[in-house]
Structures are given as C-alpha cells and as structure tokens.
Design a protein around this motif. Sequence first.
Motif, PDB file in Angstrom:
ATOM      1  N   VAL B  26     -23.140  40.523 108.393  1.00 48.30           N
ATOM      2  CA  VAL B  26     -24.075  39.412 108.564  1.00 48.30           C
ATOM      3  C   VAL B  26     -23.507  38.415 109.564  1.00 48.30           C
ATOM      4  CG1 VAL B  26     -25.140  37.433 107.423  1.00 48.30           C
ATOM      5  CG2 VAL B  26     -25.099  39.635 106.299  1.00 48.30           C
ATOM      6  N   GLN B  27     -22.188  38.242 109.491  1.00 47.25           N
ATOM      7  CA  GLN B  27     -21.567  37.285 110.399  1.00 47.25           C
ATOM      8  C   GLN B  27     -21.163  37.940 111.718  1.00 47.25           C
ATOM      9  OE1 GLN B  27     -18.471  35.944 107.841  1.00 47.25           O
ATOM     10  NE2 GLN B  27     -19.782  34.450 106.790  1.00 47.25           N
ATOM     11  N   LEU B  28     -21.695  39.139 112.003  1.00 48.74           N
ATOM     12  CA  LEU B  28     -21.477  39.834 113.257  1.00 48.74           C
ATOM     13  C   LEU B  28     -20.010  40.138 113.521  1.00 48.74           C
ATOM     14  CD1 LEU B  28     -23.995  37.856 115.480  1.00 48.74           C
ATOM     15  CD2 LEU B  28     -24.374  39.951 114.186  1.00 48.74           C
ATOM     16  N   ARG B  29     -19.286  40.522 112.436  1.00 49.88           N
ATOM     17  CA  ARG B  29     -17.929  41.012 112.582  1.00 49.88           C
ATOM     18  C   ARG B  29     -17.916  42.465 112.140  1.00 49.88           C
ATOM     19  NH1 ARG B  29     -14.890  39.168 108.730  1.00 49.88           N
ATOM     20  NH2 ARG B  29     -16.356  37.875 107.573  1.00 49.88           N
ATOM     21  N   PRO B  30     -16.921  43.234 112.557  1.00 47.50           N
ATOM     22  CA  PRO B  30     -16.894  44.624 112.077  1.00 47.50           C
ATOM     23  C   PRO B  30     -16.556  44.701 110.594  1.00 47.50           C
ATOM     24  CG  PRO B  30     -14.989  44.171 113.457  1.00 47.50           C
ATOM     25  CD  PRO B  30     -15.891  42.994 113.585  1.00 47.50           C
ATOM     26  N   GLY B  31     -15.587  43.920 110.127  1.00 49.13           N
ATOM     27  CA  GLY B  31     -15.244  43.926 108.719  1.00 49.13           C
ATOM     28  C   GLY B  31     -14.360  45.095 108.338  1.00 49.13           C
ATOM     29  N   PRO B  32     -13.713  44.994 107.180  1.00 50.07           N
ATOM     30  CA  PRO B  32     -12.840  46.064 106.697  1.00 50.07           C
ATOM     31  C   PRO B  32     -13.666  47.229 106.182  1.00 50.07           C
ATOM     32  CG  PRO B  32     -13.031  44.356 105.069  1.00 50.07           C
ATOM     33  CD  PRO B  32     -13.830  43.900 106.234  1.00 50.07           C
ATOM     34  N   PRO B  33     -13.015  48.403 106.032  1.00 53.39           N
ATOM     35  CA  PRO B  33     -13.763  49.510 105.436  1.00 53.39           C
ATOM     36  C   PRO B  33     -14.147  49.212 103.991  1.00 53.39           C
ATOM     37  CG  PRO B  33     -11.461  50.086 105.846  1.00 53.39           C
ATOM     38  CD  PRO B  33     -11.687  48.772 106.476  1.00 53.39           C
ATOM     39  N   VAL B  34     -15.136  49.927 103.499  1.00 51.97           N
ATOM     40  CA  VAL B  34     -15.688  49.619 102.174  1.00 51.97           C
ATOM     41  C   VAL B  34     -14.638  49.850 101.088  1.00 51.97           C
ATOM     42  CG1 VAL B  34     -17.447  50.259 100.509  1.00 51.97           C
ATOM     43  CG2 VAL B  34     -18.012  50.116 102.906  1.00 51.97           C
ATOM     44  N   TRP B  35     -13.771  50.830 101.262  1.00 50.94           N
ATOM     45  CA  TRP B  35     -12.786  51.122 100.215  1.00 50.94           C
ATOM     46  C   TRP B  35     -11.506  50.326 100.368  1.00 50.94           C
ATOM     47  CZ3 TRP B  35     -15.199  54.928 103.108  1.00 50.94           C
ATOM     48  CH2 TRP B  35     -14.548  55.250 104.311  1.00 50.94           C
ATOM     49  N   GLN B  36     -11.569  49.306 101.213  1.00 47.54           N
ATOM     50  CA  GLN B  36     -10.374  48.502 101.455  1.00 47.54           C
ATOM     51  C   GLN B  36      -9.758  47.949 100.154  1.00 47.54           C
ATOM     52  OE1 GLN B  36      -8.819  47.904 104.443  1.00 47.54           O
ATOM     53  NE2 GLN B  36      -7.263  46.888 103.197  1.00 47.54           N
ATOM     54  N   GLU B  37     -10.598  47.463  99.245  1.00 43.21           N
ATOM     55  CA  GLU B  37     -10.066  46.829  98.022  1.00 43.21           C
ATOM     56  C   GLU B  37      -9.354  47.852  97.158  1.00 43.21           C
ATOM     57  OE1 GLU B  37     -10.159  43.612  97.132  1.00 43.21           O
ATOM     58  OE2 GLU B  37     -11.181  42.990  98.965  1.00 43.21           O
ATOM     59  N   ILE B  38      -9.908  49.080  97.114  1.00 38.11           N
ATOM     60  CA  ILE B  38      -9.247  50.120  96.317  1.00 38.11           C
ATOM     61  C   ILE B  38      -7.889  50.424  96.931  1.00 38.11           C
ATOM     62  CG2 ILE B  38      -9.406  52.499  95.525  1.00 38.11           C
ATOM     63  CD1 ILE B  38     -12.395  52.230  95.521  1.00 38.11           C
ATOM     64  N   LEU B  39      -7.860  50.491  98.244  1.00 35.90           N
ATOM     65  CA  LEU B  39      -6.598  50.757  98.921  1.00 35.90           C
ATOM     66  C   LEU B  39      -5.567  49.674  98.608  1.00 35.90           C
ATOM     67  CD1 LEU B  39      -7.738  52.023 102.431  1.00 35.90           C
ATOM     68  CD2 LEU B  39      -6.986  53.341 100.465  1.00 35.90           C
ATOM     69  N   HIS B  40      -6.054  48.445  98.627  1.00 33.76           N
ATOM     70  CA  HIS B  40      -5.190  47.312  98.279  1.00 33.76           C
ATOM     71  C   HIS B  40      -4.545  47.531  96.931  1.00 33.76           C
ATOM     72  CE1 HIS B  40      -5.036  44.190 101.148  1.00 33.76           C
ATOM     73  NE2 HIS B  40      -6.321  43.907 101.167  1.00 33.76           N
ATOM     74  N   ALA B  41      -5.395  47.843  95.964  1.00 39.91           N
ATOM     75  CA  ALA B  41      -4.897  47.997  94.599  1.00 39.91           C
ATOM     76  C   ALA B  41      -3.841  49.083  94.548  1.00 39.91           C
ATOM     77  CB  ALA B  41      -6.048  48.317  93.656  1.00 39.91           C
ATOM     78  N   LEU B  42      -4.108  50.192  95.251  1.00 37.15           N
ATOM     79  CA  LEU B  42      -3.138  51.294  95.230  1.00 37.15           C
ATOM     80  C   LEU B  42      -1.849  50.890  95.920  1.00 37.15           C
ATOM     81  CD1 LEU B  42      -5.488  54.307  95.930  1.00 37.15           C
ATOM     82  CD2 LEU B  42      -4.376  53.655  93.798  1.00 37.15           C
ATOM     83  N   LYS B  43      -2.001  50.200  97.050  1.00 46.98           N
ATOM     84  CA  LYS B  43      -0.824  49.816  97.816  1.00 46.98           C
ATOM     85  C   LYS B  43       0.094  48.905  96.977  1.00 46.98           C
ATOM     86  CE  LYS B  43      -0.974  46.287 100.538  1.00 46.98           C
ATOM     87  NZ  LYS B  43      -1.388  45.358 101.603  1.00 46.98           N
TER      88      LYS B  43
END
Lengths: 79, 281, 161, 151, 79, 200, 217, 76
Positions: B26-43
């Motif tokens: 919406v703010q015309l940015r590419p943004g992180p991938p959708v699974w970014q938060e899951i990756l965070h948790a795993l990392k």
Amino acid sequence: MIALYVVAAIAVFAAVRAILERNTGRRFPHANVLNFAVAGSLVLLLDHPITLVAAAAYFVGSTLEANAIASTYAGGVKR
Amino acid sequence: MIEYLVFAAAFGLLLLGLHRKVIARVQLRPGPPVWQEILHALKFSFKSTWVPKTASATLYVGVVLIGIGIWSAALFVVLAGESILILFAIYMLHKIVEHGFGLSSGSPYGKFGGVRSVISAASEIPLFVTIAAIYFFTDSLLLRDIVAYQAVHGPLLLIAPPAAIAMYIVILSKLPYGPFSIVESKELVSGYKTEHFGVWRAGISVIDGTKTFVLLFAFVAIFIGAMPFWAALVIMTIVLVSLSFVCAVTPMLSPFDSVTVQGIVTLLMVGYAAVLWWVMP
Amino acid sequence: MLGELLHILAAAIISWILFVAVDIFFKLPETGGVVGATAIARDIEAGGGDLAGGTMMGNIVCSPDASAGTLLAACGVYVAGIPGGLAAATLVFIGNRICHDPGYAGTTGAILATFVIYGFTLVGFAASDFIAGMVIAILTIQGLSHTHASRLLGRLWRVRE
Amino acid sequence: MLIITRISRVLSNFQNLVALFAGACIIVSLIGILSLPLAFEENQLYPKTRLDPTSGLYPYDRGGVPFGTTEVICQYPENSPYAGYVTTYLTPLSLFLAENTLYIGTTIVAHPGGIIDEILYNTRGADTVVETSILFTAFAIASYLYRREEE
Amino acid sequence: MNTTFILGLAILVIGVLSVAFVRPKTYVARLINLEIPAWGLLLVMLAYDEALALMTFVAVTAISTFVIVRLMEWRDASC
Amino acid sequence: MIIPEYSLGLLVAFAAMGVAFFAMMRETDGFHRLLLTDLIEVVSLAFIALIGTDLAEALILPGLVVGTSELIALSEIYRIKEGYTRPPDAGLQIEVMESAPGILAALLVVYGIVLSGFSGGVVAGLGVLFYLLCRGHDERFELIETASGYSWALWIVAFFIFMILPQYWFFAVMLSGSAILVKVMAKMSLIGTMRGGPNA
Amino acid sequence: MPDIGGDPLFVLEFGDILHYYTPYTITLFLLALIFTGLAIASRPERQIDIAFGGDAYYAKETTVSEMRFRRFMAIACGLATLGAMGSGDLFNFTLFVSLVGIANIGIVAAVKNRHVLDAAYEYGIVAMVATLPLFGGAALVVATTGTLAIPALAAGGFAVPLVAKAFLALGVIGEGMAPFYAAKAEMFRAPGAPYVIMCSLSSLLIFLRVVEIVITI
Amino acid sequence: MIFELQVVFGLIALLGALSAALIRDSYGKLIALGILVSGVLPFIVDRGYLDVAIAAALIAPISTIFVLMAVRRAEP
C-alpha cells in the motif's frame, strides 16, 4: 412531668442564648445552663440508677469540654 | 493438541507476515517476503541465549513461559467453545505479560515499552461492553452457545454491528504498525521486546503468532458463526488484510491521544449497551 | 399542676441558697481554678459585670461545683434515694478530679444537698422538683444576665470577706 | 483532532485524577437519585426483629437457649452448624449484668457472645479476616514510612 | 418515620454541606465541621437501633480526628 | 403521600454523596482533600446504616476500620511527601491535660476490655491514645506491634476453628474476641506514639 | 450458580461466605497465583538510567529494607487478589478490593521520591473515596434484594438496581486506578518490576472479576 | 419520648448543627458542637442505650480536646 417541661424549656432558652451571644467568654455560662438542663432531663426521661451515671458522665464530660475550650481560649498555661 | 498449537502459531506468523507485506505494498514499497516472520522465529531459536546482568532473572524468563501458556490456553478455550469471558480475560492479561517483558530487563527502552502497554489498558475496555452487548442477545457467553445462536438468527455481525466494530478496533490496537501501536513505536527501539533475544525472542514470536490467530478466529466465530475450518481461515485472512489497509494509511497516535480515542470508543459502546438495555425486553 | 409549679419554685430558692452558700464558703469567687475560669471572668467583667462574681461563674462553668453537686444529688435522690445521692457525690468527686479542681465544693455540696433534698421529700416535695428547681437556679445565675448575676455574687462575696 | 489532544492533556495529568473520579461519582449519584424510589426488601438476612425494650439484652435479645440453638436467619445455615450458639452464650459477667440491669444491653452483647459476634466471627468470619488484614497493611505502610524517617 | 431518623438526615445534610462549602476555608474549620455529619449519621444509626455500631463509630471518629490533628501538628512544626 | 423511609434516606445519602464529591472535584489542596475523604467515609457508612439489620451493623464495623486505617496510611504518606519531618513540640498546655487523661483513659480501657472485640478495641485504643498523647511515652514501639501481630495470628486461628472444628465454637469466640481487642487496641494506640520523640 | 464463567468447579465454605471457582475465575486465580509466586521468587532488576547530556549510564540502587517492604506489599496484594477472585459474597469482595487498593498504594508509596509520593497520594485519595461506591453498592444490593451471596443473586429472582451495579464497577475502577495512570511513569521510576507488575495485575484482575459479577447478578 | 420533647431536643440539635456550620470562630464552633451533642444525647438515653450514652458523653470531650490541639496552633 412538669419538671421535665420546665427543664426542656430552659434547655432551649439556654441553647438559643448561647448561640446568639457574640462574645466567646460569655457563651460558656449559657452553655453551662444547657448542660445542667440536659443532665437533669436525662434523669427525668428515664428513671433508673444507671441514668444517674449517664447524667453524671454527660455533665462531667461537657464540663471538661467547656473547661478545655475556655482554657485554650485563655491561651493555655504559661510555663 | 500440540499440532493445533504449532499450526496456530505458524498461521498467525504467516498472517503477520502478510500484514507487513500488504502495508508495504500500500505504501509502494516491496516489503519483506510473507514468511519473513516465521523465518524470524526459526532464526532466533538457534541464536545464543542468556539473561542480561541487570535483569530480574526469574521474571525475565517467567513471563515468556507465562505468555506462551496463556495464549495456548486461549487457543483451547476458543477451540473448545468455552466462555469468551475467559478469552478476553487472557487478552487483557496479555498487558501484564508485555509489562513484565518490558520492566524485567532493566533497560530504559523496555521499561517505556512496558509502561506504554499499561497506559493503553483502556484499549481493552470496549471488549467488556462488547461482551455485555452480546450477552443481551445470546443470554450466554459460552462460545458454543453464541455459535448456536447465530446458526438460528444469522450472524451477529448484522445483528449487532457496533459490537463488531468495537472488537475490530480492539484487534486493530493489537496489531503492529497500527495507529494504536504505541508500545512498539520507533523511538523505543522494539518497545517491550527490546531486551529479549535468542530463544526468548522466538518465544515472543510464538506468542504473537498465536495471539493473532486466536483473536481473528474468535472474531470470526463470535460475529459470523459456524463454518468449515478452511472458510474460517479465508475469512480471517480477509479481515487481516482489511486491518492492514487501515494500518497502512493511518499515522500512529501519540500515547495519550491513543488512550483518549479508545476511551471515546468505550463511551460510545457504553451508550450502545445502554440503548440495548433500554430496548431489549 | 399549680402546686407542683410552686414546689419547683420553692425548690429553686432552696437550692439557690444552698449552692451559693457552699460555693462562697469554699471561696470560689476568690480565684479562678483554671485559666479558663479567669478568662470567662475577664470577659464578664468586660461586659460590665463584677470580677469576683465572674470568677465564680467561670469556676462553675469549668468544674462541677456545689451547683452541679446539688443537681446530681437531686438526680440521685430521684432515682435511688439517699444511696443515689451519695453515689452522685462520688461521681462529682471523680468529676472534680478530672477537671483539675483542687477543692471539695462539689462533693460537699452534693452530700449536703442529698440530705436536704431527702428531708424535703419527707414533707411533700418530689426530688424531680429539685432537679427542675436547680436548673432554674442555675439559670438565674448563668443564663439571664451575666452583669447583674455577677454583681450580686460579688456583693455576697464581699459580705463573706 | 484538537479536542482529542485537549482531552488527552487533561487525562494525562494525574493531578486531575481525583477530579475525574469525583465527576464520575457525581454522575452516578445523579443516576441514583433518578432511580429512586428503590423498594426495600423486607425479607432480610439477620433481621433486627424481636426488639423487646423490657429485656436486659435490648436491643440485641434474639432469644434462644445457651448452648442450644437460636434461629439465626443466615444465607447458608448448613455451613455453620453451630450458628446461634454464640448468640445465646453469656459470660458470667454479662449474665450478671443482664440479670440485674436494664439498659446496658449493648455492653452485654459486645462482650463475647452475641449476635454481632456471631455474624462477625462465625457466619461472616471471612469479612473480619480481610478487614483486620486491611488494618494491618495500612498500619504497616504508616509505620514503615514513619520509621524510615527516623533512621 | 420517626423524629430521630428525620433529624439525623437533616443534620447529616447540614453537616455535609458545611464541610463541602466551608467558610472560612481553613483546615481547622473543616475539621470541626466534620463532626457535624458524624453526629447526624449517629442519629440515623440510632433510629435503626444499631447501638454497637454507633458506639464504635463515635470512638473511631475521635481517632480519625486525632490522626488528622497529628498531621496538622507535624505540619505546623515544620513550617 | 407517604414517602418510604428507605427511599428518603437514600435520597439524602445520594445527595450527600453528590455534594461531597462536588467539593472533592473543586478542591486542589492536598490536605483539604484528606479532610474531604473523611467526609466521604461518613457518607459511605450512611449507605450501610440505612439497611438497618444486624447485618448492617456487622458491615459497618469493618467499614469503619477500613476508613480509619486508610486515613492513617494516607496521612503518613502526605506527611512524608510534604517533608514535614520535624517532630512537633509538646501539645496543648492546659490544666485538664494533666488531670483528665489518667481517669478517663482508665475508664475507657476498662470499659473497652469489658466490651472486647472491635468496639472494645477501638474504645480502649482511644483511651490509651489519649493517655499517651497527654503524658508522653517511652514504650517499646516494636513490643506493642509484635503483640498486635501475634493477636492477629490468634484471630486467624480462631477463624479456622470456627470453620473447621465448629464444635469448639466457645473457645473460638473467646479467642477471637480477645485477639481482636488486643489487635485493634494496639494499632490504634500506636498512632498516639507516632509523634516523634526519643523512642517512637 | 452463575453460568457466565462456566460451571463452578468447586466451592469453599466459610460460613455464610462462599468462595467458588468457575473456569473463568480459576483462570484468573491461577494467574494471580503465578505472579504472586514470581513476586516472591524474583529479585528486582537493576534499572539502567542514562545520565542526561552524556553517554554515561548508571544502575539505580535500592535499599534492602525498601525492597523487602515492597515485596511484602506485593505479596499482600497478591493474596488479596486471590481472595477477590474466588469470593462469592459481595461485601467480602469489596473488602478484598479495598485491600488490593491499599496494598497498591503501599507498593507505590515505599519509593523515596517526591514525584512518586505525589502520585501515590493522589492514587491513595482515589482509592479511599472509592470505598464509598464499593460499600454503597454492596449496601444497595443487600437492601433491595436481602442477600449478598453472588450465587444466590445469580440464581435469579432478584431485581438488582442498575445504580448498585454502577457503584460496584465505579468503585473497582477507583481502587484499581493507579496503574492505568502510570502517566509519566511515576510508579515505574524505581526498580522493582515484580512488585509493580503485581500492582497492575491486581487492578486488572479485580476489574475482570467485577465485570463478571456485574453481568451475573 | 413525648413528641413535644422530641421537637425540643431536636430543635436544640438542629440549632447546634446550624450554628456550628455557620459560626466562623473556632471556639464558637466548638461550643455549638457541644450544643449539638446535648441535643443528641437525650435521644440516645430515651431509647434506653445508657451505656452508649455514657461512652459517647465521655468520648465527645476527648474528641474536642484533639481538635483544640489544632485550634491553638491555628491562632496567629
């Protein structure tokens, strides 16, 4: 019964006088009359030996109160 | 039961990732991938972990466990169709957990994050009026009774729209990057989460994921009613996307303004409940 | 009705004489027992009264004196006869100690009044007449006109001196 | 938006807290006045009936046999099987007073044994526990602050 | 409807008004006025025969008065 | 028209509450607020008193003690907050302060012990307080407090006897009556000693 | 028995005062228990403050006696909360709530800081005047229905006036006001996270409980 | 109690309350308070609560003495 009425009438009179009096020092005697009248009427209201104690307690208590107020009014004891 | 928990946490994190993505688009940015938060948790799960020297150790560790515990409990309350009062109680108590996160570390950022989370306790109060409003219709607060009521009378979303709006606002105030997300505003680094790292942070991710899942699922169950599980997931996603749009276009309020707005919402809801009380037999 | 009123009036006069005599005998007008009594005397004198009389009035206010003794003795006789009067005397004594009164005017007055009142009950008076009478008596001293009452008391005090 | 900012400025100052709460209380008291008259339920727990001015225990005479039963209308009679025993018990002193005097029933009843003791200690004992704890806590605060100054 | 009850309510109202809108607005005046509603409440309790509560209330009022007076003493000593 | 008694009482109570809170709302000075809280305590007791049953009395007693204890704590907080740290000098200097306390305190304490329970504790505590106020004191602060603490524990024991072993109700009522007497009396009289001085 | 929080699991009897636990209240009870345990077990954190105008920082220190006192108050607060969660009697509940209020004030007031004491005093005033709506509410309920037991009231047949409910809610809001007004972090200036958390936890919990009560009766 | 007497003592109590509220001088207030107490006590006695009356009559002056401690200091 008449005694009670007389006493009650005097009580009201004394209360009114005590309230209307402007000078603090001269209020005390009026209040004192009220104490007498109420102490008397307590006994007349309920004729029982313990009432005597109640009347005496009330009388002494209110006298003590008047004494304390008057003494403070006078400025207390200078030491 | 554990599989429900894992699924809820994972799906909730996915929704949060989607949230970020939508906002970015919406703010015309590419943004992180959708699974970014899951990756965070795993990392974070595999990073080194210890307890800061200044922290109150027991509390520091304890709140993480409590947080996971209460949201797992909430998940099972929702799935078992128990009283929604319990659900909302847990929801309010999440405040205390946030507070514990923030204060236990001794860091000033965490402290202010925790303090702000306590200030914004007003955001939960509309919930109770919502509950009262629902109670006027259903005469029960057990989730299964509410679902059964809707099976007969149609969704509560149409019967009591103000209550639905109030709960929508409450969920909004819990999402990151929204107008009411004062606990995570950027001047506080990561707010109450600042000093929790490693496994503790992974725990926070699990909490966030479960929380998002439970709240959206409860919203669907309370206001729309019984439906197949996959349909519920779809509707949850739709609701989340709508929330993301709101988050994307509104600025963050200053802490006390946010409290005031939420207070006004509460007052309006009280008015609504009073009208209901007057009208209902 | 009328007879009782007359009784009350007679009792008032009797108790008036009794308590004024006892008080003056115990030198109440001489000096204020507590500073409060002195302050009241000062105010009464400022209002046109007499200092000695004012002091006595102040003392009556500040501690149970013979007038209180008479009243409570009347009450005691009213509720329990002679023992009641003596009990009243004891209570007055305690009251005196509470109120920082060094003298024994109240106790003496109470004992004296007990017997006087008891004597009068034998001749047709009721003890309740004495209660009302004592209240009237104290009214004449403390409640009607401080100026005149204090002058009267002052004159009586000078007679004793 | 301006109004919201202004409201939040008032709200954020804790000096205004008392005034805000007082304002809310005034509103509720107005609601209270508007909701009058409220009916008084005659069927009360622990009612004050059987007032007998000629009894030595007036106004707390509730009848009954000492070490026997008295009817005490409480919420859950089955939870306090000995309800009423306290009410009728008189210590030797209070028994003496009760037999010889009228008019000091209050003293007699305040002495251990009596309806108020029954309620305060037995049937509603938990109230008293909490209440003494409040006194304890409040006093702990006061004495802590006081002693800290002394040091 | 008995006299005691009505009188108690009247004194309670007078007392509450006098404490709320006290003139002169000093601590002492307010402290003294605080006694008035207490006596009014006492009469209300009396009307319902709550003798024990009444007695405790009188004593507790005196203690509260002392608590406040004590604070005023410290205040005067330090100012 | 006959106005029901309870509604009339409630009307007065609500009105009194409104007036008291109005004054509270307008007041900014801390001490005046403290005085007004005392007024509000009175009004809240009026609500309870209007019930007029034995239960009402049993509710008034805790209500009273709660009000006073909160007042004690708050007044101490106010004192510390305003930094009033110099202990006051000797109090009122009038004659009756020397004669009255002994007798009155003795009367009140004896009567309080006869009463026992809450009421007795408060009455006796008032007597002790009055005595300590007028005569000064060099008691052991901790000692009284310890006694109070133990009596509190005794009362809890009595409570559990009532609940778990009700057949020993007689022991329990005696224990609780005297324990509460000691506890309340000790707490109340301690206020009298909290006036600065050597050993307070 | 109230059905709003689920069926009661068990009932504790103290004479006329019942303590009952529904799934709802037991959840709250357990949470209060856990946090009380935390308050007992954990030591306060050492707060780091940044000295203004430089890059120096220092850790705040507190005295042992202050810590001990605040822990005592936190435990008292926790116990009161535990009681309030289970209490099945309105007046008993209000007393527990007052205890929570006064213990909260204690937690705040122990801090030796003028601002904190200022705040504590204001909260204290509110907590104290809140006893009027609390006790008033309980009194109104008992006068209009003749009973104080929540299970009995929940069983129905009683018309509890709206104003009594409003009183109860307002009173609880007043007693638990302090943490919501942590406006300028007055209460949080000093270290002692476990105790401050107890403070806001108890306020939230009594609020949650009173909502249940008000809806139930 | 006879109704007239109730009126009389009620009047005394009311007068005391009103004047205690209206008088501005502290000593006057205290005296008026004493009048209020004298008006109230007959009601207690009339109901037959003599022990309560005794206790109240003894505690009232103590309360007044407490207040006096504050009054003295309030003077200039």
